[in-house]
Scaffold this motif. Structure first.
Motif, mmCIF file in Angstrom:
data_model
loop_
_atom_site.group_PDB
_atom_site.id
_atom_site.type_symbol
_atom_site.label_atom_id
_atom_site.label_comp_id
_atom_site.label_asym_id
_atom_site.label_seq_id
_atom_site.Cartn_x
_atom_site.Cartn_y
_atom_site.Cartn_z
ATOM 1 N N ASP A 160 0.850 -1.185 0.000
ATOM 2 C CA ASP A 160 0.000 0.000 0.000
ATOM 3 C C ASP A 160 0.887 1.236 0.000
ATOM 4 N N GLY A 161 0.290 2.380 -0.361
ATOM 5 C CA GLY A 161 1.038 3.631 -0.405
ATOM 6 C C GLY A 161 2.065 3.611 -1.514
ATOM 7 N N TYR A 210 3.800 0.728 2.772
ATOM 8 C CA TYR A 210 3.580 -0.436 3.619
ATOM 9 C C TYR A 210 3.820 -1.703 2.817
ATOM 10 N N GLY A 211 4.414 -2.694 3.455
ATOM 11 C CA GLY A 211 4.549 -4.016 2.869
ATOM 12 C C GLY A 211 4.330 -5.066 3.932
ATOM 13 N N PRO A 236 -3.860 -4.878 8.666
ATOM 14 C CA PRO A 236 -2.756 -5.001 7.712
ATOM 15 C C PRO A 236 -2.009 -3.702 7.491
ATOM 16 N N PHE A 237 -2.721 -2.586 7.560
ATOM 17 C CA PHE A 237 -2.092 -1.272 7.468
ATOM 18 C C PHE A 237 -2.578 -0.476 8.667
ATOM 19 N N SER A 294 6.583 -0.595 7.610
ATOM 20 C CA SER A 294 6.099 0.714 7.190
ATOM 21 C C SER A 294 7.267 1.683 7.183
ATOM 22 N N ALA A 295 7.191 2.706 6.339
ATOM 23 C CA ALA A 295 8.249 3.717 6.244
ATOM 24 C C ALA A 295 7.653 5.007 5.727
ATOM 25 N N THR A 296 8.299 6.135 6.057
ATOM 26 C CA THR A 296 7.780 7.437 5.650
ATOM 27 C C THR A 296 8.909 8.400 5.297
#
Length: 408
Positions: free
Chosen positions: A38-39, A61-62, A111-112, A251-253
């Motif tokens: 996602d994302g 997200y993975g 999941p997210f 997750s990462a940003t």
């Protein structure tokens, strides 16, 4: 009767195999995987899970596609929660070398993570009243005073909150061997160096000890001492039952000031013992390192080429200028014998009325000779205009003629 028994045995084996598949997985690279993305997350052609690119204010997200049931029975017949995970990651900032904001290994009831946001939130749920339970092992590369971060390069344990319950600056313990003596030392690591590193996360539901270990990929084996070791009963945060399943992933940003590529190169997970060892020969390590080298070496190579080109042009200019001066010196050596007699073209043109044909005195081997009068002194002069088109003679003959005339 024998056939019925055999059928039951076969059924038990099949069920056990299925249960093992539901509690353990391994990704030696992600080519062909069906991760829940996602994302900004995507799988590269090289099989790398790219959570974010060097773009501003994005989240990626993975997650493993199927939720896992963490419930198991301890020695007392009670439900307990245990797991083991390991993954290889690389965090590579953009050309500004200002990295951010970081990434996290996540176990979550969704999941997210709901309400996840970019930047300092790492894509996690930051609302205290949220029903989403999560455990995050954060690899934080920006100092966030709002969440009591210790520095801009630390590993932390987050439980349903972005304020870490325990964190330490990134590093690992290595053993130095001097003779027969082993001396353990602590070596610091820069999370955003772009170099592949490995993380091990292990939780024992019986002892309730959560260990997080970090090391460069060259170690291959985890250090003897974890970076973080924290005692916590995760059953107080997660519902441990066969009816409840949880998602595991990453997750990462990034934000508008820090653009970074967050990548996962390999990952394994287990609910029944240690996570399976990764096959380093199958991980896209070289490709990730090549991309890092290209990212940093390309600007350096362009800069070096520009400097080399400028230096070459400067040297050529100096060489040509030197040769021109030498030729001019050779051509006008007669001045040292006769004394300085050089006049500007403007003065000679005025003296001869613009080299007018009415002032023509004659024509020699080098061109026409015009008569004139210097306006400053009234001195009568003869001016020969050299013409390369009308003369086959060279500078040596011209210099000889000047010297002869100068001694008359």
């Amino acid at each position: 009767m024998h056939r019925a028994t055999l059928f039951c045995l076969l059924l038990i084996v099949c069920v056990n195999d299925a249960a093992r598949g539901d509690t353990e997985f391994i990704y030696n690279g992600f080519s062909g995987s069906n991760l829940h993305l996602d994302g900004a997350a995507y799988i590269t052609q090289d099989g790398i899970l790219s959570l974010t690119t060097c773009s501003s204010y994005i989240t990626g997200y993975g997650f493993h596609p199927m939720p896992l049931r963490f419930a198991s029975f301890d020695d007392y017949g009670m439900d307990s929660l245990s797991f083991s995970a390991t993954f290889v990651f690389a965090i590579t900032p953009d050309n500004s070398r200002s990295s951010g904001d970081g990434m996290a290994f996540v176990i979550s009831s969704s999941p997210f993570v709901n309400s996840g946001k970019p930047a300092k939130y790492l894509g996690l749920n930051y609302q205290s009243n949220s029903r989403t339970a999560f455990l995050a092992i954060e690899l934080d590369t920006v100092l966030d005073t709002e969440f009591l971060g210790i520095d801009n390069n630390h590993v932390g344990i987050d439980l349903n909150n972005l304020e870490s319950i325990y964190s330490r600056s990134a590093g690992y313990q290595c053993n130095n061997y001097v003779g027969n003596k082993t001396t353990p030392t602590y070596e610091a690591l820069r999370l955003s160096s772009g170099d592949p590193m490995q993380v091990w996360v292990d939780y024992n539901g019986i002892s309730m000890v959560l260990n997080v270990t970090l090391a460069p990929i060259s170690n291959l084996m985890p250090p003897s001492e974890p970076l973080l070791s924290y005692t916590v009963n995760l059953s107080n945060y997660f519902e441990v039952s066969h009816a409840q399943a949880y998602y595991v992933g990453f997750s990462a940003t990034t934000d508008d000031m820090h653009c970074t590529a967050h990548q996962i190169l390999g990952w394994s997970f287990s609910l029944s013992g240690s996570a399976p060892a990764l096959d380093y020969s199958r991980l896209p390590l070289k490709r990730a390192q090549d991309k890092k080298l290209i990212k940093w070496l390309l600007p350096a190579a362009i800069s070096s080429l520009a400097v080399l080109t400028a230096l070459t042009c400067f040297l050529l200019f100096r060489c040509c200028r030197k040769r021109s001066v030498e030729r001019q010196q050779e051509d006008w050596d007669w001045e040292t014998q006769l004394g300085p007699r050089r006049f500007s073209h403007k003065v000679l043109r005025a003296a001869t009325s613009g080299f007018s044909t009415t002032q023509l005195l004659g024509q020699g081997g080098f061109g026409r000779v015009c008569g004139g009068v210097l306006t400053t002194s009234g001195l009568h002069i003869a001016v020969k205009r050299i013409s390369s088109e009308s003369s086959a003679q060279g500078p040596a003959q011209f210099t000889a003629e000047i010297l002869i005339l100068g001694h008359l």
